[in-house]
Design a protein around this motif. Structure first.
Motif, short mmCIF file in Angstrom:
data_model
loop_
_atom_site.label_atom_id
_atom_site.label_comp_id
_atom_site.label_asym_id
_atom_site.label_seq_id
_atom_site.Cartn_x
_atom_site.Cartn_y
_atom_site.Cartn_z
N LEU A 107 -5.99 10.15 -20.60
CA LEU A 107 -5.03 9.46 -21.77
C LEU A 107 -4.01 11.33 -22.02
O LEU A 107 -4.66 12.11 -22.65
CB LEU A 107 -5.33 9.34 -23.19
CG LEU A 107 -5.87 8.04 -23.84
CD1 LEU A 107 -6.57 7.87 -24.54
CD2 LEU A 107 -5.82 6.62 -22.76
N VAL A 108 -2.99 11.12 -21.55
CA VAL A 108 -1.82 12.12 -21.99
C VAL A 108 -0.81 12.45 -22.88
O VAL A 108 -0.16 10.85 -22.39
CB VAL A 108 -1.57 12.80 -20.45
CG1 VAL A 108 -0.73 13.58 -19.97
CG2 VAL A 108 -2.83 12.13 -19.07
N ARG A 109 -0.59 12.85 -23.79
CA ARG A 109 0.40 12.96 -24.57
C ARG A 109 1.46 13.59 -23.88
O ARG A 109 1.39 14.80 -23.25
CB ARG A 109 0.39 13.59 -26.03
CG ARG A 109 0.92 13.62 -26.48
CD ARG A 109 0.31 14.01 -28.48
NE ARG A 109 -0.67 13.95 -28.58
CZ ARG A 109 -1.58 13.96 -28.55
NH1 ARG A 109 -1.56 15.34 -28.64
NH2 ARG A 109 -2.40 13.39 -30.00
N TYR A 110 2.91 13.32 -23.55
CA TYR A 110 3.96 13.52 -23.37
C TYR A 110 4.80 14.36 -24.96
O TYR A 110 5.13 13.50 -25.39
CB TYR A 110 5.03 12.87 -22.35
CG TYR A 110 5.87 12.10 -23.02
CD1 TYR A 110 6.82 12.60 -23.13
CD2 TYR A 110 5.30 11.02 -23.32
CE1 TYR A 110 8.03 11.36 -23.86
CE2 TYR A 110 6.11 9.81 -24.01
CZ TYR A 110 7.60 10.45 -24.52
OH TYR A 110 9.05 9.10 -24.63
N ARG A 111 5.78 15.11 -24.72
CA ARG A 111 6.90 15.84 -25.61
C ARG A 111 7.73 16.24 -24.34
O ARG A 111 7.71 16.71 -23.55
CB ARG A 111 6.39 16.31 -26.20
CG ARG A 111 5.12 16.42 -27.24
CD ARG A 111 6.19 15.42 -28.48
NE ARG A 111 4.82 15.64 -29.35
CZ ARG A 111 3.98 14.21 -29.51
NH1 ARG A 111 4.43 13.03 -28.32
NH2 ARG A 111 3.16 13.77 -30.27
N PHE A 112 9.08 15.59 -25.16
CA PHE A 112 10.04 15.85 -24.25
C PHE A 112 11.41 16.64 -24.85
O PHE A 112 12.18 16.08 -26.01
CB PHE A 112 10.24 14.56 -23.56
CG PHE A 112 11.93 14.91 -22.43
CD1 PHE A 112 12.36 15.48 -21.35
CD2 PHE A 112 13.46 15.16 -23.06
CE1 PHE A 112 13.79 16.38 -21.18
CE2 PHE A 112 14.89 15.14 -22.91
CZ PHE A 112 15.07 15.50 -21.54
N PHE A 113 11.92 17.85 -24.89
CA PHE A 113 12.16 18.74 -25.65
C PHE A 113 13.63 19.27 -24.57
O PHE A 113 14.26 19.08 -25.69
CB PHE A 113 11.47 19.81 -25.40
CG PHE A 113 10.17 20.11 -25.76
CD1 PHE A 113 9.88 20.19 -27.58
CD2 PHE A 113 9.01 20.02 -25.06
CE1 PHE A 113 8.64 19.71 -27.86
CE2 PHE A 113 7.27 19.94 -25.82
CZ PHE A 113 7.55 19.95 -27.72
N GLY A 114 14.59 18.00 -24.51
CA GLY A 114 15.32 18.34 -23.98
C GLY A 114 15.50 19.96 -22.78
O GLY A 114 14.38 20.72 -22.60
N ALA A 115 16.62 20.09 -22.63
CA ALA A 115 16.71 21.25 -21.26
C ALA A 115 15.06 21.81 -20.27
O ALA A 115 15.40 22.64 -19.97
CB ALA A 115 16.96 22.85 -21.95
N GLY A 116 15.28 20.25 -20.20
CA GLY A 116 15.01 20.68 -18.71
C GLY A 116 13.17 21.32 -19.22
O GLY A 116 12.63 21.36 -18.41
N LEU A 117 12.96 20.83 -20.03
CA LEU A 117 11.42 20.35 -20.64
C LEU A 117 10.54 19.64 -21.47
O LEU A 117 10.63 18.80 -22.11
CB LEU A 117 11.43 21.74 -21.92
CG LEU A 117 11.91 23.47 -22.43
CD1 LEU A 117 12.28 24.08 -23.96
CD2 LEU A 117 11.60 24.03 -21.54
N LEU A 118 9.57 19.40 -20.66
CA LEU A 118 8.84 18.65 -20.50
C LEU A 118 7.38 18.88 -20.89
O LEU A 118 6.61 19.87 -19.82
CB LEU A 118 8.27 17.82 -19.41
CG LEU A 118 7.49 16.29 -19.84
CD1 LEU A 118 7.59 15.46 -20.84
CD2 LEU A 118 7.58 15.59 -18.31
N GLY A 119 6.27 18.76 -21.48
CA GLY A 119 4.97 19.28 -22.34
C GLY A 119 4.08 17.95 -21.81
O GLY A 119 4.54 16.58 -22.51
#
Length: 291
Positions: free
Chosen positions: A143-155
């Protein structure tokens, strides 16, 4: 996540992706770097009888088939949906191997690891019921949680990593980054391999052993280390660490990024004694963090 400038910390607030397909495209375009998986197919049809489409199909660093399912938000059905497709995949081995052969060649297709097919679920978040369920199902599920921060940043944050036989993992489990204390035994290479196994598994609760004929892999979401077989005078370990950022020691560590070897990892470490294993402890932690 924060930006630091002029002594002030400014939080970068995660943004919602517009569509689930946006997340899928981001991951599929960078699947080896993000998940340690080679991309095979998108929206793969399971045929008119089964009546479904697998978001992404891939094969991981150790040859295990991988089903990847995405949800833009939290969705309690993502695991059951993924298991539905994983069951189809294990019943259609010849079809998957033909796909691998067409995309990656005959040698890769001949090395597919059917003992541990994987399901990777990528979503905004998961419920506590999801986290508990993966430990009861006894399948290889991440299970992988993602976060998109814009400006080319993906966690990407691994939330739970479960293996098909987790309850048989043994007593090697431990807290991340905490090396077990061992007394020098003066034993041979077999005992050194056992000591290394204990150390690698103790790096974190999410470390899993994957057995291959040529090597044993220790995996989080991606491989942490690959330990070669067949050497009687030393143990060869290949780590996910950048050799250019490590002080290489002749006879102990070397850059193998341009050399072929079994498994993954650009940094080779040679262990001959338990003192060597102690010397390698920081490198093992570095590789765990990188995976």
């Amino acid at each position: 996540m924060f930006t630091l400038g002029d002594g002030n910390a400014i939080e970068i607030v995660p943004q919602a992706l517009g569509f689930e397909r946006d997340l899928q495209r981001l991951v599929e375009a960078n699947m080896p770097a993000l998940l340690g998986v080679r991309f095979l197919a998108s929206e793969y049809s399971t045929g008119p009888v089964h009546g479904g489409r697998i978001d992404s199909l891939g094969i991981d660093e150790n040859g295990a088939p991988v089903v990847v399912e995405y949800k833009r938000e939290r969705d309690p059905g993502v695991i059951t949906q993924g298991l539905f497709y994983l069951a189809w995949l294990t019943d259609h081995r010849a079809e998957f191997e033909a796909l691998v052969r067409d995309r990656l060649g005959v040698p890769t297709a001949a090395q597919v690891l059917w003992s541990a097919p994987r399901l990777i679920c990528v979503a905004e978040d998961f419920t506590r019921y999801d986290r508990h369920a993966v430990g009861e199902i006894r399948r290889c599920i991440d299970l992988v949680r993602y976060r998109f921060f814009g400006a080319g940043l993906l966690g990407l944050e691994p939330v739970v990593t479960a293996a098909a036989r987790d309850r048989g993992r043994g007593a090697g489990s431990g807290r991340a980054g905490r090396m077990p204390k061992r007394q020098p035994t003066g034993g041979g290479i077999g005992e050194l391999r056992d000591a290394l196994d204990e150390v690698l598994v103790s790096l974190g609760e999410d470390v899993r052993r994957i057995e291959r004929k040529q090597y044993r892999a220790y995996r989080r979401l991606r491989n942490v280390a690959c330990v070669g077989r067949g050497h009687r005078s030393e143990v060869l370990v290949y780590l996910r660490a950048d050799p250019k950022k490590v002080d290489l020691v002749p006879g102990f560590s070397r850059d193998v990024s341009g050399l072929g070897h079994h498994g993954t990892g650009d940094l080779e470490v040679r262990l001959r004694t338990e003192n060597d294993l102690e010397r390698a402890s920081d490198l093992l932690r570095l590789s765990y963090a990188a995976a």
